[in-house]
Scaffold this motif. Structure first.
Motif, short mmCIF file in Angstrom:
data_model
loop_
_atom_site.label_atom_id
_atom_site.label_comp_id
_atom_site.label_asym_id
_atom_site.label_seq_id
_atom_site.Cartn_x
_atom_site.Cartn_y
_atom_site.Cartn_z
N SER A 71 16.76 8.12 14.07
CA SER A 71 17.68 6.99 13.98
C SER A 71 19.13 7.45 14.08
N THR A 72 19.44 8.58 13.46
CA THR A 72 20.81 9.12 13.51
C THR A 72 21.18 9.54 14.93
N VAL A 73 20.26 10.20 15.59
CA VAL A 73 20.50 10.64 16.98
C VAL A 73 20.71 9.43 17.88
N LEU A 74 19.91 8.39 17.68
CA LEU A 74 20.05 7.19 18.49
C LEU A 74 21.38 6.50 18.20
N GLU A 75 21.78 6.48 16.95
CA GLU A 75 23.07 5.90 16.58
C GLU A 75 24.22 6.62 17.27
N LEU A 76 24.09 7.93 17.44
CA LEU A 76 25.11 8.73 18.12
C LEU A 76 25.01 8.63 19.64
N ASN A 77 24.00 7.90 20.12
CA ASN A 77 23.76 7.71 21.55
C ASN A 77 23.47 9.05 22.24
N GLU A 78 22.64 9.84 21.58
CA GLU A 78 22.28 11.16 22.11
C GLU A 78 20.76 11.29 22.23
N VAL A 79 20.31 11.97 23.25
CA VAL A 79 18.93 12.46 23.41
C VAL A 79 17.90 11.36 23.68
N ILE A 80 17.89 10.28 22.87
CA ILE A 80 16.90 9.22 23.07
C ILE A 80 17.61 7.87 23.21
N ASP A 81 16.87 6.91 23.79
CA ASP A 81 17.41 5.58 24.02
C ASP A 81 16.75 4.50 23.18
N VAL A 82 15.59 4.79 22.61
CA VAL A 82 14.85 3.80 21.84
C VAL A 82 14.01 4.50 20.79
N THR A 83 13.82 3.82 19.67
CA THR A 83 12.88 4.28 18.65
C THR A 83 12.22 3.04 18.07
N TRP A 84 11.18 3.23 17.28
CA TRP A 84 10.53 2.11 16.61
C TRP A 84 10.35 2.48 15.14
N ARG A 85 10.77 1.55 14.29
CA ARG A 85 10.73 1.80 12.85
C ARG A 85 10.57 0.49 12.09
N MET A 86 10.10 0.60 10.87
CA MET A 86 10.09 -0.53 9.96
C MET A 86 11.55 -0.90 9.69
N THR A 87 11.87 -2.16 9.81
CA THR A 87 13.27 -2.57 9.75
C THR A 87 13.79 -2.64 8.32
N THR A 88 15.11 -2.45 8.19
CA THR A 88 15.84 -2.66 6.94
C THR A 88 17.22 -3.22 7.29
N VAL A 89 17.90 -3.77 6.31
CA VAL A 89 19.26 -4.25 6.52
C VAL A 89 20.15 -3.12 7.04
N PHE A 209 14.31 -0.29 18.27
CA PHE A 209 15.75 -0.20 18.03
C PHE A 209 16.41 0.58 19.17
N VAL A 210 17.61 0.14 19.55
CA VAL A 210 18.41 0.85 20.54
C VAL A 210 19.81 1.04 19.98
N ASN A 211 20.60 1.84 20.65
CA ASN A 211 22.01 2.01 20.27
C ASN A 211 22.72 0.66 20.38
N ARG A 212 23.65 0.40 19.48
CA ARG A 212 24.30 -0.90 19.42
C ARG A 212 25.09 -1.22 20.70
N ASN A 213 25.48 -0.21 21.44
CA ASN A 213 26.22 -0.44 22.68
C ASN A 213 25.32 -0.55 23.90
N ASN A 214 24.03 -0.32 23.74
CA ASN A 214 23.12 -0.35 24.88
C ASN A 214 22.58 -1.77 25.05
N LEU A 215 23.47 -2.66 25.46
CA LEU A 215 23.13 -4.07 25.56
C LEU A 215 22.11 -4.34 26.66
N ARG A 216 22.17 -3.54 27.74
CA ARG A 216 21.22 -3.76 28.83
C ARG A 216 19.79 -3.48 28.38
#
Length: 281
Positions: A71-89, A209-216
């Protein structure tokens, strides 16, 4: 000038001129066959959206990292473009959720793995107080630990790949798993069995989940999943996939005593999503 702008927009957004590369994390050191369901759902969403968004390339990134690190790597927009996780606020604030529950809410239907020969410690008439005194094992970065403790449960945390060793060594006594998980996990572990009498239930949707800027990519997955829901492909995959096909019948839910817990980690948006009954089992 207006015509030129429109032509430029069509050129840069036309599916024939772009191939979306979508990277996800896949462990080689600790392979988990259950993840194939989510990979196949991801591929289904991408396939269903080809007419709108064009072709794609789906790539597995073989780097060892737990859920939290992914999740941290995805937030930094590095290495991966998508992950799947149980959601939280908190996760929905850091990343952009695709609001379709991939397991139709059954991630929050929890049954346990126990040591062979100890079923008598989990009687059919077990009380809530007795359950709270049983030591439950969970991964150290799983939101389940917070949910269970919030409801008065006793929890011991560990690294995901060490949980079965910890159970065998009696660091805890009850390893709660989602309905699609335990039978695959005990198949090669003759010292462990699936517990027969208890169902712990709380709302726990798992999203892409995707990076917040990856709108496409967010739009593409949202559109693709909804197309697959409307034309029946999502339901057929859910009912027929090797990971999920027999989980309801295997669990024998009607024979289990249900303990319903409150999940304090859900966002307002996710709670509202629960009004769409079709998305949930």
């Amino acid at each position: 000038m207006k015509l030129i702008s429109i032509l430029c927009l069509l050129f840069f957004t036309s599916p024939s001129f772009a191939v979306d590369t979508v990277r996800y994390n896949l462990s080689l050191q600790y392979p988990d066959p259950k993840q194939q369901y989510y990979i196949d759902i991801l591929e289904l969403a991408l396939d269903a959206s080809v007419d709108t968004f064009g072709e794609y390339e789906l790539l597995a990134v073989n780097i060892e990292m737990p859920q939290g690190r992914a999740s941290t790597v995805l937030e930094l927009n590095e290495v991966i473009d998508v992950t799947w996780r149980m959601t939280t606020v908190e996760l929905e604030q850091r990343l952009k959720a695709v609001p379709v529950p991939l397991l139709r809410g059954l991630m929050g239907y929890r049954i346990g793995i126990i040591r062979k020969g100890e079923q008598e410690n989990f009687p059919a008439n077990i009380t809530a107080e007795q359950l709270r005194n049983i030591v439950i094992g969970q991964g150290h970065d799983w939101p389940d630990s917070i949910i269970l403790r919030h409801n008065g449960m006793t929890v011991v945390e560990g690294l995901e790949h060490t949980m079965f060793t910890m159970l065998r060594l009696k660091r805890f006594d009850f390893f709660l798993r989602a309905l699609n998980e335990p039978w695959v996990e005990v198949a090669d572990k003759p010292h462990l069995v699936v517990e027969k009498n208890i169902l712990v239930q709380y709302s726990a949707p798992i999203f892409f989940f995707v990076n917040r800027n990856n709108l496409r990519l967010h739009e593409r997955l949202t559109v693709g999943l909804n197309i697959a829901i409307d034309d029946g492909r999502f339901q057929r995959l859910f009912e027929g996939h090797p990971v999920t096909a027999n989980m309801i019948s295997n669990a024998k839910l009607k024979q289990r005593k249900v303990f319903k817990l409150f999940n304090p980690l859900l966002s307002v948006e996710t709670k509202k999503l629960q009004e769409d009954k079709w998305l949930w089992y």
